[in-house]
Design a protein around this motif. Structure first.
Motif, PDB file in Angstrom:
ATOM      1  N   LEU A 184       0.819  -1.211   0.000  1.00 24.96           N
ATOM      2  CA  LEU A 184       0.000   0.000   0.000  1.00 24.96           C
ATOM      3  C   LEU A 184       0.851   1.260   0.000  1.00 24.96           C
ATOM      4  N   LEU A 224      -0.902   1.654  -7.542  1.00 24.63           N
ATOM      5  CA  LEU A 224      -1.479   2.645  -6.644  1.00 24.63           C
ATOM      6  C   LEU A 224      -0.896   4.033  -6.912  1.00 24.63           C
ATOM      7  N   ARG A 233      -6.716  -0.270  -4.639  1.00 28.37           N
ATOM      8  CA  ARG A 233      -6.248  -0.710  -3.321  1.00 28.37           C
ATOM      9  C   ARG A 233      -6.853  -2.066  -2.956  1.00 28.37           C
ATOM     10  N   TRP A 265     -10.225  -0.852   1.487  1.00 28.28           N
ATOM     11  CA  TRP A 265      -9.843   0.521   1.130  1.00 28.28           C
ATOM     12  C   TRP A 265     -10.184   1.521   2.242  1.00 28.28           C
TER      13      TRP A 265
END
Length: 477
Positions: A76, A82, A174, A471
């Motif tokens: 992440l 992302l 995500r 998310w």
């Protein structure tokens, strides 16, 4: 007289009923997301060990595995997909700021020198030569577009909805990244578990081979029995490279997902010998919670809102655009700048209207309406896709659990049969081939159970992915 006519025309338009044109957006004009079949309990969850409790935002922590938690945190923070999604948000925000600026006062400044050589005049009017001259011009102005019919307001609303859709797309990315990391980690650990099973089987078979060879040397067995035992040992040994390759591929995938080169994979992934198990039944909630949670549905709804707002943008082209402004400037000779007779001023409204070509504006309205219809259809499609993915994932999970229960029972029976055959063989009451076949069946049952456990682990990740969680814990940039 002309200026008075323009002002009178503008006043008449104001009195005729100006305001924001085009349809207002009040949410999707569809009954599908409100249907009891879409918002109720999942049909496939009836006979599957799941609960209707809400899905936690960080669902991967249900596995209670510190390595998995760390890998997801790294992904992440550094995943390239992302980063692309975050850049798309910034681009949408920049475009929104540009559109918002249209409702502010605009300023402009222009100026520059010029050099004039009047050679053409000398040819027409011969005689006294006319000297070359240097002149300048400078103008400054301000203007403000009066948004009488809400075109700018609609454009800003559409842009805002597109920005929110970009944020929803980030959230959807995500969700996918979290599921991909979890799936790759479980694949690596499942391969490690199957490797451990194969190694135990090889060790068991090796001991069986040693026993058989001792019996042959003692005159109680045949060389064919020893050959068969060694062949079985090598057959099991041949499965190890494929399993090791599967684990290494999963480790490479995890490295890339966390923003690293494949060679920089986490060493603890190679040491994982059993996939983590869920600490409790999967909490799936219901259809209503699913439709609110799935980022792709939210993105589709925001794009629908933007499409509806663009109908108003196109409709406003049927009406005049009015801007009020003022400008001041100076034009004169460079040797005598800013003299009293070089200044000029202007102030007043400027009205532009594509008239009588209204067919072009109506064509743009029809195109915007068609795009709105398409956006509504895409929204309904996103709703149906979310429900379909969840029902299918739950159904596959339930069927695989049933298959596992049958496989587990068969494995236990095969293990008991292998133990009995081995005991009878050692006592000289049965042949080696019988014991070897029983052992082969037990090993195959162990491998089949490990394979279906791998499928079930993937099924669980597929359910979490379909539910759209993961998310909520971190806001988009």
């Amino acid at each position: 007289m002309i200026r008075n006519g323009i002002v009178a025309g503008a006043a008449a338009l104001l009195l005729a009923g100006c305001g924001t044109v085009g349809p207002d957006y009040h949410g999707p004009a569809s009954a599908l997301p409100k249907s009891s079949k879409a918002t109720g309990a999942f049909v496939s969850a009836e006979h599957v060990p799941v609960t209707d409790a809400p899905l936690p935002p960080d669902w991967w922590r249900l596995y209670q595995d510190a390595t998995l938690d760390r890998l997801i945190s790294e992904a992440l923070a550094a995943n390239s997909d992302l980063r692309v999604a975050a850049a798309n948000i910034r681009r949408a925000e920049a475009a929104h700021l540009g559109i918002e600026d249209e409702r502010r006062v605009q300023t402009s400044v222009q100026g520059g020198p010029a050099y004039i050589k009047p050679s053409a005049i000398e040819e027409v009017m011969p005689g006294e030569p006319i000297p070359n001259v240097s002149i300048y011009s400078a103008t400054a102005g301000i203007s403000y577009q009066v948004d009488l019919f809400g075109q700018i307001e609609r454009a800003i609303a559409a842009s805002s909805a597109e920005t929110e859709a970009a944020r929803a797309a980030y959230d959807a990315t995500r969700v996918t990244i979290v599921a991909d990391v979890t799936r790759a980690y479980l694949d690596a650990c499942s391969a490690g578990r199957e490797i451990a099973i194969a190694e135990r089987s090889i060790e068991l078979q090796r001991r069986s081979t040693e026993l058989t060879e001792r019996l042959v040397r003692g005159g109680r067995g045949s060389s064919l029995d020893a050959t068969r035992s060694r062949a079985q040992e090598k057959q099991i040994l041949a499965t190890l490279p494929a399993l090791a390759g599967r684990r290494r591929i999963a480790a490479f995938r995890l490295a890339v997902l966390t923003g690293k080169p494949p060679a920089d994979f986490a060493p603890e992934v190679d040491r994982c010998a059993a996939e983590p198990r869920l600490s409790r039944p999967i909490p799936v909630g219901d259809g209503a919670a699913l439709l609110k949670r799935r980022p792709d549905i939210r993105a589709a709804e925001r794009r629908l809102a933007a499409a509806v707002m663009r109908i108003g943008v196109a409709t406003a082209d049927l009406y005049p655009h009015i801007s009020f402004g003022a400008s001041a400037g100076s034009v004169g000779f460079l040797e005598n700048p800013l003299s009293a007779d070089s200044f000029k001023f202007s102030i007043g409204p400027l009205i532009s209207w594509e008239f009588p070509n209204r067919d072009r504006a109506r064509a743009r309205i029809a195109g915007a309406e068609a795009e709105s219809d398409a956006a509504l259809a895409r929204f309904d499609g996103a709703v149906l896709t979310a429900l379909d993915e969840t029902e299918r994932a739950l159904s596959i999970y339930g069927h695989d659990l049933e298959e596992r229960a049958a496989t587990l029972a068969a494995r236990d029976e095969a293990a008991r049969a292998a133990a009995d055959a081995d005991r009878l063989f050692r006592a000289g009451r049965t042949g080696f081939l019988t014991a070897l076949d029983a052992q082969r069946t037990a090993i195959a049952a162990d491998q089949q159970l490990a394979a279906i456990d791998t499928r079930i682990a993937r099924d669980q990740v597929a359910i979490f992915l379909a539910l759209g969680g993961g998310w909520e814990a971190t806001n988009a940039p």
